[in-house]
Design a protein around this motif. Structure first.
Motif: not given
Length: 662
Positions: A130, A189, A192-193, A335, A339, A342
């Motif tokens: 992502s 988010a 984690e991206a 967003k 997430n 992904r």
């Protein structure tokens, strides 16, 4: 002029970046009515922006709350302003902008080509990925812990109401569950991206210039959000860069089927026609209510949160998405979609307003008119908000695209040609040159005519031992008192600096020389207090209009001669803000008395105008040095590095000619 008219004038000046003038009017109103609520709030706002927090608190204490017809609203406004001041004390201007610059300089910060390569690799390897972009909207909902939330409760509630109004109109209570619990997970988010587009320095500079309470604190919090040191980042404008470089188009052409989350049904026809895509999995979401004057009814109709959001999330989480590219344009909720995509193995790219541009709608300042995929006419802008950014970009682009031969003044090439970067078209700001010049054993720095020491924290953060100096008679009375209260600032008579010879390793001069009445007399004094091999680093007006008692604008050649006459050497010059945007923005301010125009968002050292120069240079086969010369010729300011020779014969200096090999 009535008190109400004077107050509106003060607000206009604030939005124009004329903070001192705005404060003077507000304080004038308070001299007549010390308990005037609006004038006290405005005065406190300007004082907080200037870092004069104790004075700002006194203004807020002077507001008469008892008996006010809108007491509850006024008390909340006071709480917001107090917390804005606390926020400014914790994260002052230079610290916030410094965070953005530090991210840009970090090894993990990627350019557009590297971002496109990362997306392509994830598609080849059929693994989850992502790319999301974080701006003031997302930053308003970033949650940085219970203590931070409690300390700035009123400020954050204000910011969240402001942003939610744009996204949802009045349909969502932004500070109540279930929305607030979901929105705060934006912090997760971000963590984690794979790549996060973060606010860029000039965006923060703009928000400080217009004294935006929401913009300043929300963008700062976007930068504060947890992100591993080696977590990849890029500019928040990555979607524009990917499009302008043709990189997202190349990725789309390689896909047989894609996912699309957007408010524009029309893209299900346009994208296959443009890129040969066989099938599109389309998820319609209602567009931002704040853009309902630009978007068709079909794009904004309906409820995004919570109904449509839950439907889409349920679908995305119900199956494997390995190997599928998703184009996402859905605001803050986009967003969360990215997430989830992904996590399901898909590849999500947050393209945001580019989707608007693809259907011919210009929804953001600085957006190019050429993004559209169709040949249908684009809607006209509202009558009171002319698309000056588009007209200006088209004006410069048309000239450059019609160019067939470059003719630069021979003396300009001969005298300045060796002073621009020979190998890179990257623009270096003065503070970047300072950071690059730092040496632990050569760290004594003089901030020449430093004002109230606004650069101090950033410079000390680089490792320098900072000292400031001011010409006392050249300062406004209020600023003079504040500067006197700041430790580490000296004052002089405008002629002889109060330091022995060879006192400093570096002198910093940020947009000062255009205000000095005798710049040729000032440079020998700077040369005197510089150590052999020392550096004078800064920026100066070139093609900028008259402002704030400015007296002289330098050309690069004029600065070279002035440096030579002082026994110094101009070693490097960099272009800065383009003159077309600078003058156009000033004209809009003069004729509209406000700064919230589209050209303000283009005030950056590497904007779309500079991109047009880069494209022109590439088409003409110019070297980086030639491109830099062209951009320098059309800059409102330029940055400079001046060196003092190690020896009296000038045969060597500390410029480090090795720096020319960058």
């Amino acid at each position: 002029m009535t008190a109400a008219q004077r107050f509106e004038r003060a607000v206009s000046l604030m939005h124009a970046g004329e903070h001192r003038a705005s404060l003077d009017i507000a304080d004038g109103l308070l001299s007549e009515n010390p308990r005037d609520a609006r004038a006290n709030l405005l005065s406190a706002r300007m004082l907080h922006i200037a870092g004069r927090h104790a004075e700002a608190r006194r203004r807020l204490d002077g507001i008469a709350v008892e008996g006010h017809p809108e007491r509850e609203r006024l008390e909340n406004d006071i709480r917001v302003m107090r917390e804005f001041g606390l926020f400014q004390e914790a994260f002052p201007r230079d610290a916030a902008i410094g965070m953005a610059r530090a991210r840009e300089r970090a090894p993990a910060h990627l350019r557009a080509g590297a971002v496109a390569d990362a997306i392509a690799a994830a598609l080849r390897e059929r693994r989850g990925f992502s790319l999301i972009r974080i701006g003031d909207g997302e930053g308003a909902f970033v949650s940085l812990g219970a203590e931070d939330e409690a300390r700035f409760a009123a400020l954050y509630a204000h910011n969240r109401r402001d942003r939610a109004q744009i996204w949802f109109g009045g349909a969502v209570d932004p500070n109540a569950d279930p929305w607030i619990s979901q929105a705060r997970t934006i912090t997760d988010a971000i963590a984690e991206a794979d790549i996060v587009g973060l606010p860029y320095p000039s965006w923060l500079e703009h928000e400080y210039r217009i004294a935006s309470i929401t913009g300043i604190s929300a963008l700062t919090n976007a930068l504060r959000a947890s992100r591993a040191t080696n977590g990849h980042t890029c500019t928040q404008l990555i979607h524009v860069e990917l499009h302008n470089a043709g990189l997202i188009q190349d990725l789309l052409r390689g896909q047989r089927t894609i996912g699309l989350i957007s408010c524009h049904q029309e893209l299900t026809r346009l994208l296959p026609e443009a890129f040969g895509i066989a099938d599109i999995e389309f998820h319609h979401v209602p567009g931002e209510k704040g853009h309902d004057h630009l978007l068709p009814d079909s794009a904004t109709r309906g409820e995004h949160w919570p109904t449509r959001y839950r439907q889409i999330m349920a679908d995305l989480s119900s199956r494997s998405l390995h190997g599928r590219l998703f184009v996402v344009a859905a605001g803050i909720l986009g967003k969360f979609y990215c997430n989830q995509i992904r996590r399901a193995g898909g590849v999500a790219v947050d393209l945001g307003s580019i989707a608007d541009g693809w259907v011919g709608i210009v929804s953001r300042p600085g957006m190019s008119a050429d993004l559209h995929l169709s040949r249908t006419a684009r809607p006209s802008a509202p009558p009171n908000d002319p698309p000056s950014d588009l007209a200006l970009g088209a004006f410069v682009r048309d000239i450059l695209e019609s160019g067939s031969k470059t003719a630069l003044d021979g003396s300009f090439v001969a005298e300045i040609g060796d002073l621009v970067d020979q190998h890179s078209t990257r623009i270096m700001a003065p503070e970047e040159m300072l950071a690059e010049a730092y040496q632990p054993d050569r760290r004594r720095l003089l901030d020449y005519r430093c004002g109230t020491g606004g650069w101090r924290q950033a410079i000390e953060g680089m490792g320098y031992a900072w000292r400031g100096v001011n010409y006392l008679a050249g300062m406004a009375e209020g600023v003079r008192a504040e500067a006197r209260a700041e430790t580490g600032i000296d004052f002089y008579d405008g002629t002889a600096l109060p330091y022995p010879d060879s006192s400093f390793d570096v002198v910093f001069s940020f947009q000062v020389f255009e205000h000095v009445h005798d710049p040729r007399g000032a440079l020998p004094e700077i040369a005197r207090v510089l150590k052999p091999g020392g550096r004078l680093i800064g920026s100066v007006s070139y093609l900028e209009q008259f402002h704030d008692y400015s007296t002289f604008n330098f050309t690069p050649y004029g600065l070279k001669l002035a440096a030579q006459s002082a026994g110094l050497r101009l070693s490097r010059v960099y272009p800065s803000y383009d003159v077309f945007t600078w003058m156009g923005r000033r004209l809009l301010i003069v004729t509209r008395s406000r700064d919230d125009n589209k050209l303000s968002a283009m005030l950056s050292r590497e904007n779309v105008i500079h991109e047009e120069f880069l494209k022109y240079g590439a088409r003409m086969g110019h070297t980086p040095a030639e491109i830099n010369l062209i951009r320098l010729m059309f800059s409102a300011h330029f940055s400079f590095l001046i060196t003092k020779p190690d020896r009296g014969d000038g045969s060597h200096d500390a410029d480090g000619d090795a720096s020319r090999s960058r």
